[in-house]
Design an enzyme around this catalytic site. Structure first.
Site, short mmCIF file in Angstrom:
data_model
loop_
_atom_site.label_atom_id
_atom_site.label_comp_id
_atom_site.label_asym_id
_atom_site.label_seq_id
_atom_site.Cartn_x
_atom_site.Cartn_y
_atom_site.Cartn_z
N ASP A 84 8.16 0.69 6.75
CA ASP A 84 7.86 1.49 5.56
C ASP A 84 6.36 1.39 5.27
O ASP A 84 5.54 1.63 6.16
CB ASP A 84 8.74 1.00 4.39
CG ASP A 84 8.68 1.90 3.17
OD1 ASP A 84 9.35 2.94 3.16
OD2 ASP A 84 7.96 1.55 2.22
N TYR B 107 1.05 3.75 -3.75
CA TYR B 107 1.15 5.21 -3.72
C TYR B 107 0.00 5.86 -4.50
O TYR B 107 -0.48 6.93 -4.11
CB TYR B 107 2.48 5.65 -4.34
CG TYR B 107 3.70 5.29 -3.53
CD1 TYR B 107 4.17 6.14 -2.53
CD2 TYR B 107 4.38 4.10 -3.76
CE1 TYR B 107 5.29 5.82 -1.79
CE2 TYR B 107 5.51 3.77 -3.02
CZ TYR B 107 5.95 4.64 -2.03
OH TYR B 107 7.07 4.31 -1.29
N HIS C 264 17.17 4.09 6.76
CA HIS C 264 15.80 3.62 6.55
C HIS C 264 15.68 2.11 6.63
O HIS C 264 14.63 1.58 7.00
CB HIS C 264 15.31 4.11 5.18
CG HIS C 264 13.88 3.75 4.89
ND1 HIS C 264 12.82 4.35 5.54
CD2 HIS C 264 13.33 2.86 4.02
CE1 HIS C 264 11.68 3.84 5.10
NE2 HIS C 264 11.97 2.94 4.17
#
Length: 288
Positions: free
Chosen positions: A110, A212, A267
């Site tokens: 990730d 982010y 994921h």
């Protein structure tokens, strides 16, 4: 089975919590977790790597470790996060050939995978091999997001909400963290409880979301072509990372490269497909 111990690593002015397995003089393998997890996601890999004689170290990254949780959003930019990886490697003795020390092997999932591509691309002299789980090369991700007919932009649309300052924290933790619990679908209740405990600590979720906010996708584009031996493991059921970006990653690796598709994996590959990942990872490390 190799025992996993807890440690604290002082590096770059911060103190990082870590999980460690394997002999102290073993070849160093650093493992970088993703959002919104911790080093706990690598427990299955730490044991396997330790049993194979590697010194496996997974550390809770910036924002996740209480001793590495700066308040400023700008403190979470790409260069700062890459610097953390190099500083931890230095602290563990893997200072690289230029400084008279060994290189290290790097594994990421990730966001940790995104940083693994960056470290390997920008500092190939420091990295022996790179193994990335789920996350495509950043240039492949960018290209797929802008390809006509591709669904990658829709898959990545959650990132816009994560960049909303203040409101994202409120939404993710509302109703007993209903949104985060949904994101963790497929993980064990024990794992979810541990991750939520960290995310509820003061400043932790903001620190995690600042990855982010401080990093624009375009800012990851200068990692360049990967020259070191690379392994990329992708779960075909991953809702965030689509096939196009996964398959386009090969164009951005000039060194030895292996792409492993896990048809039934989601994921959360390190936890939910640990045996398959360990097999590929150990083979990759043994080859180089």
């Amino acid at each position: 089975m190799a025992e996993i111990e807890f440690a604290e690593i002082v590096a770059g002015g911060f103190t990082f919590r870590a999980r460690v397995a394997g002999p102290a003089d073993g070849r160093l393998v650093l493992l970088l977790h993703g959002f919104p997890e911790t080093s706990a996601e690598w427990v299955g890999q730490l044991s396997a790597l330790g049993d194979a004689g590697y010194r496996a170290v997974a550390f809770d990254q910036r924002g996740y470790s209480p001793g590495a949780r700066p308040a400023e959003e700008a403190a979470y930019d790409r260069d700062a996060l890459v610097g953390d990886v190099l500083a931890v490697a230095d602290a563990l003795g893997a200072t690289g050939p230029a400084a008279g020390g060994p290189a290290f092997d790097l594994v990421g999932h990730d966001w940790g995978g995104a940083m693994a591509w960056q470290v390997a691309g920008l500092h190939p002299d420091r990295v022996r091999t790179v193994s990335v789980v789920s996350t495509p090369h950043p240039d492949a991700m960018w290209a797929a997001s802008h390809r006509e007919g591709s669904d990658q932009r829709e898959r990545s649309s959650y990132m816009k909400m994560f960049r909303t300052r203040g409101k994202a924290e409120e939404l993710l933790l509302a109703d007993d963290a209903k949104y985060l619990r949904a994101a963790f679908k497929g993980l064990s209740e024990t794992a979810i409880a541990e991750y939520l405990e960290i995310m509820r600590q003061p400043g932790a979720l903001t620190g995690a979301l600042n990855w982010y906010r401080a990093i624009e996708p375009k800012s990851l584009a200068d990692a360049g072509t990967i020259e070191v031996p690379a392994l990329y493991v992708w779960g075909a059921q991953d809702p965030a990372m689509g096939r196009l970006a996964a398959e386009m990653t090969a164009a951005h690796v000039s060194g030895p490269y292996q792409f492993v598709e896990l048809p039934d994996a989601d994921h959360w590959v390190p936890e939910n497909a640990a045996a398959e990942l360990n097999e590929s990872l150990l083979e990759h490390l043994a080859t180089y």
